[in-house]
Design an enzyme around this catalytic site. Structure first.
Site, PDB file in Angstrom:
ATOM      1  N   ASP A 241      66.340 -19.884   8.904  1.00 25.72           N
ATOM      2  CA  ASP A 241      65.231 -20.585   9.566  1.00 25.72           C
ATOM      3  C   ASP A 241      64.801 -19.775  10.785  1.00 25.72           C
ATOM      4  O   ASP A 241      64.912 -18.553  10.769  1.00 25.72           O
ATOM      5  CB  ASP A 241      65.666 -22.024   9.911  1.00 25.72           C
ATOM      6  CG  ASP A 241      64.472 -22.967  10.007  1.00 25.72           C
ATOM      7  OD1 ASP A 241      63.524 -22.642  10.729  1.00 25.72           O
ATOM      8  OD2 ASP A 241      64.484 -24.039   9.363  1.00 25.72           O
ATOM      9  N   HIS A 264      62.621 -17.093   9.909  1.00 23.95           N
ATOM     10  CA  HIS A 264      61.248 -17.557  10.125  1.00 23.95           C
ATOM     11  C   HIS A 264      60.636 -17.020  11.416  1.00 23.95           C
ATOM     12  O   HIS A 264      59.579 -17.467  11.832  1.00 23.95           O
ATOM     13  CB  HIS A 264      61.196 -19.091  10.101  1.00 23.95           C
ATOM     14  CG  HIS A 264      61.579 -19.664   8.762  1.00 23.95           C
ATOM     15  ND1 HIS A 264      61.630 -21.025   8.513  1.00 23.95           N
ATOM     16  CD2 HIS A 264      61.932 -19.065   7.592  1.00 23.95           C
ATOM     17  CE1 HIS A 264      62.001 -21.224   7.252  1.00 23.95           C
ATOM     18  NE2 HIS A 264      62.200 -20.056   6.673  1.00 23.95           N
TER      19      HIS A 264
END
Ligand SMILES: *[C@@H]1O[C@H](CO)[C@@H](O)[C@H](O)[C@H]1NC(C)=O
Ligand SMILES: *[C@@H]1O[C@H](CO)[C@@H](O)[C@H](O)[C@H]1NC(C)=O
Ligand SMILES: *[C@@H]1O[C@H](CO)[C@@H](O)[C@H](O)[C@H]1NC(C)=O
Ligand SMILES: *[C@@H]1O[C@H](CO)[C@@H](O)[C@H](O)[C@H]1NC(C)=O
Length: 418
Positions: A241, A264
């Site tokens: 993430d 991310h």
């Protein structure tokens, strides 16, 4: 079992005696002899988890030994050192809570390999695997590894699709801490976030190695919330993430010399999910390299946000993007759940945001996307010297903008939107 507790009692007795004795000789430079649970080293009281019964055999749960060492250390005086020698330790969720009233500084030296228990019933939801709270002057260091053993927990994480999900434990959670240093540590396969800061002030993190598979859910590298004077540097973060996420209520946050990827990217947000969120201000992200991340720099605020908050004075400078899907992206229509249908504008105000010297390659055609709120357009957005080519090298990347009049200077590839 009976033998063990007798042995333990015996050790306790020696410990109590040696406490007096060590106290007596300390200052004359004499090293205490015999078996004691703690000793003095360079004016520090040293507590070794092995002296408190830790086995470090990779099978026995060593939680009790850790807590016993912590309890003695926190009740001690002056400079305190807790050491976790080389070896593999299985430990359940532990909370290292202060205040430690008479302790002037506290060093937790982790040389060992710490593995989180995989039994999810042992964890409180929303808590941490290892939580440090209400302490001042903690240094966490030693080159050791924190292994969240996340692989068995990830299938139980419903957060990517359900906004009312139960949160799995964060590996290292810091709550209401002052003057903290974490340095030279490795975190792998956290069940949820690797590291989270909540209401921490004056926090320095450096030389961290953080990793989890690209596909692991919510394994953010570092999440920061309601904190101030936070500095992270010289670290490598490869995860599933956000590399680093800067949540609500933060001020004076500096992030330098970090490499991210996969993951991310570096995010501000998501902001505006809850009604009572506080502002974000004074963020500097500098000298970072993003490789193969889905975003480079992303600012995301929820559509249909219930409260008014702001994010202002943020600078992103000298950032290299290698093969990043969305290198620069402001998204004020953030809503990740399929049940989410509202397109009401976000009420988070974004202003005074600087992107300077951002270069590299974009995997998607739109290398610069500034999608601001229809209700509260972005103000004072500056882009200076941006050079982003498409990874494929085929055509030129493009920009897209809405509800923003950005100001541009220096090189602008892709060409700015008007
Ligand atoms: C702190 O240390 C002093 C001196 O060693 C002692 O008198 C006092 O009781 C200690 N206080 C606490 C809360 O442990
Ligand atoms: C941290 O500093 C604040 C402000 O000085 C203070 O109110 C708070 O009690 C401190 N917390 C700890 C755990 O020392
Ligand atoms: C903007 O943020 C930087 C970094 O935290 C800080 O030094 C500066 O004073 C802030 N500027 C304003 C106008 O608040
Ligand atoms: C960029 O990413 C694509 C798809 O993930 C990959 O095929 C390609 O080799 C990467 N290029 C570079 C330069 O890393």
């Amino acid at each position: 079992m009976g033998n063990m507790s007798l042995e333990f009692l015996n050790v306790r007795l020696i410990f109590v005696l040696s406490m007096f004795w060590v106290g007596g000789v300390f200052g004359k430079g004499v090293k205490p002899e015999g078996r004691s649970l703690h000793h003095r080293f360079k004016n520090s009281a040293v507590f070794d988890v092995m002296s408190f019964g830790a086995r470090a055999d990779g099978r026995t749960d060593d939680s009790n030994a850790f807590m016993a060492a912590w309890k003695e250390a926190c009740q001690s005086t002056g400079r305190v050192h807790i050491t976790i020698p080389k070896g593999t330790y299985i430990i359940g969720p532990l909370k290292f809570s202060g205040p430690c009233l008479n302790v002037s500084s506290l060093t937790l030296q982790v040389k060992g390999y710490l593995k989180a228990t995989t039994d999810l019933r042992k964890y409180g939801f929303g808590g941490g695997w290892l939580e440090f709270a209400w302490l001042e002057g903690l240094t966490l260091t030693g080159g050791g590894t924190f292994d969240g053993q996340g692989a068995r927990a990830w299938p139980h994480n419903k957060c990517p699709t359900d906004s009312n999900c139960k949160l799995l434990p964060t590996s290292l959670k810091f709550v209401a801490m002052n003057k903290t240093v974490i340095r030279g540590l490795t975190s792998v396969n956290s069940k949820f976030f690797h590291i989270a800061l909540v209401e921490c002030h004056n926090f320095k993190g450096s030389r961290l190695k953080i990793s989890a598979p690209e596909t692991s859910p919510n394994t953010d590298g570092i999440h920061i919330e309601r904190s101030s004077s936070v500095y992270f540097s010289l670290s490598h973060i490869a995860t599933g993430d956000d590399c680093i996420s800067v949540g609500q209520g933060n001020s004076q946050i500096t992030i330098t010399s970090i490499t991210c990827g996969p993951g991310h990217g570096i995010s501000v947000g998501s902001l505006g999910k809850y009604p009572d969120e506080r502002d974000v201000s004074g963020l500097v992200v500098k000298d970072c390299t993003m490789t193969g991340t889905t975003n480079g720099i992303r600012i995301k605020t929820w559509a249909n946000s219930p409260g008014n908050s702001a994010a202002t004075n943020m600078t992103f400078e000298n950032i290299v993007m290698n093969n990043v899907t969305n290198p620069i992206i402001i998204d004020q229509l953030y809503c990740p759940f399929t049940s989410c249908t509202s397109k009401a504008p976000s009420r988070v105000k974004l202003s005074d945001i600087y992107f300077k010297n951002i270069r590299g390659t974009s995997l998607s055609e739109v290398a610069v996307a500034l999608e601001c709120s229809k209700g509260i357009p972005c103000q004072n957005i500056y882009l200076e010297d941006v050079h982003l080519d498409l990874s494929s090298g085929e055509k030129q990347a493009t920009s897209s903008c809405s509800n923003v009049k950005a100001k541009f200077s220096g090189t602008q590839i892709p060409p700015p939107c008007t």
